[in-house]
Design a protein around this motif. Sequence first.
Motif, mmCIF file in Angstrom:
data_model
loop_
_atom_site.group_PDB
_atom_site.id
_atom_site.type_symbol
_atom_site.label_atom_id
_atom_site.label_comp_id
_atom_site.label_asym_id
_atom_site.label_seq_id
_atom_site.Cartn_x
_atom_site.Cartn_y
_atom_site.Cartn_z
ATOM 1 N N PHE A 30 13.005 86.721 25.123
ATOM 2 C CA PHE A 30 13.225 86.360 26.510
ATOM 3 C C PHE A 30 11.903 86.161 27.238
ATOM 4 N N LEU B 206 10.063 76.973 19.218
ATOM 5 C CA LEU B 206 11.162 76.269 19.870
ATOM 6 C C LEU B 206 11.423 76.987 21.191
ATOM 7 N N GLU C 258 13.830 84.625 33.815
ATOM 8 C CA GLU C 258 15.080 84.119 34.373
ATOM 9 C C GLU C 258 14.862 83.774 35.838
ATOM 10 N N ARG D 103 13.939 86.416 38.676
ATOM 11 C CA ARG D 103 14.668 87.682 38.772
ATOM 12 C C ARG D 103 14.298 88.659 37.680
ATOM 13 N N ASN D 104 13.780 88.130 36.584
ATOM 14 C CA ASN D 104 13.550 88.973 35.431
ATOM 15 C C ASN D 104 12.449 88.335 34.600
ATOM 16 N N GLN E 38 11.709 80.869 20.543
ATOM 17 C CA GLN E 38 12.172 81.208 19.197
ATOM 18 C C GLN E 38 11.098 80.876 18.188
ATOM 19 N N LEU F 263 13.784 77.440 24.328
ATOM 20 C CA LEU F 263 15.188 77.227 24.682
ATOM 21 C C LEU F 263 15.441 77.632 26.117
ATOM 22 N N GLN G 228 11.182 86.128 14.373
ATOM 23 C CA GLN G 228 11.175 86.887 15.634
ATOM 24 C C GLN G 228 12.444 86.703 16.443
ATOM 25 N N GLY G 229 13.332 85.860 15.988
ATOM 26 C CA GLY G 229 14.534 85.634 16.780
ATOM 27 C C GLY G 229 14.181 84.962 18.091
ATOM 28 N N LEU G 230 15.003 85.195 19.085
ATOM 29 C CA LEU G 230 14.780 84.620 20.404
ATOM 30 C C LEU G 230 14.210 85.698 21.318
ATOM 31 N N TYR H 177 26.212 84.220 18.837
ATOM 32 C CA TYR H 177 25.893 82.815 18.934
ATOM 33 C C TYR H 177 25.694 82.259 17.538
ATOM 34 N N GLY I 268 19.094 89.616 18.283
ATOM 35 C CA GLY I 268 18.665 90.006 16.949
ATOM 36 C C GLY I 268 17.909 88.858 16.315
ATOM 37 N N TYR J 195 13.781 81.116 26.705
ATOM 38 C CA TYR J 195 13.546 81.928 25.527
ATOM 39 C C TYR J 195 12.595 81.191 24.597
ATOM 40 N N GLN K 158 25.829 82.720 28.715
ATOM 41 C CA GLN K 158 24.745 81.753 28.827
ATOM 42 C C GLN K 158 24.982 80.605 27.858
#
Lengths: 113, 115
Positions: B45, B88, B48, B55-56, B37, B90, B41-43, A36, A104, B35, B104
């Motif tokens: 989860f 943020l 879902e 589900r998750n 952000q 998402l 730390q990135g995104l 992405y 990542g 998600y 996605q």
Amino acid sequence: DQQVKQNSPSLSVQEGRISILNCDYTNSMFDYFLWYKKYPAEGPTFLISISSIKDKNEDGRFTVFLNKSAKHLSLHIVPSQPGDSAVYFCAAKSNFGNEKLTFGTGTRLTIIP
Amino acid sequence: KAGVTQTPRYLIKTRGQQVTLSCSPISGHRSVSWYQQTPGQGLQFLFEYFSETQRNKGNFPGRFSGRQFSNSRSEMNVSTLELGDSALYLCASSVPGQGNTDTQYFGPGTRLTVL
């Protein structure tokens, strides 16, 4: 435990040259990988993906390579353009994870004109 | 087709308050994922939803919750806000059921600042 790692936080490349972004993963259950691209103040935009049954997938200037034995994938952009400057995230899914993506931490790519 | 929309785009709250964020998926998409952000730390989860069912779920405390409506729209709620919840948020939608290769698509995100 960071299951998907992008060890280069940033990368600068001259316009017209090749940009190579790398990603390593540790979970052998991952079988689908995505890249992405994210601009500031926007959500990530899907670029390209690859299934674990392949080792290469190409879409225009973007090619993703997967080395399953090394648990490594890379994104090649050639030729690099100024509009490619963004943060790139690699992400992985496992067939037991439903829609969950493991990301990542991203690599900030800067294309130098 | 219209993309994933999220409202509001920006939000400022104080510690202890609660907040509700909204996500409208792409028409025809039935799965919605959330998600968080944060810098460095990135995104991460959160959870879902598919067909109004969770589900998750990721590794976040119970203060983070969500739901999905029959039209696939989803809301995320954070109660008793902490400074570390500034991030943020998402939302992403997809059409599951075609194997593991569904893509996605993300919305622009809601920037939450907790003071």
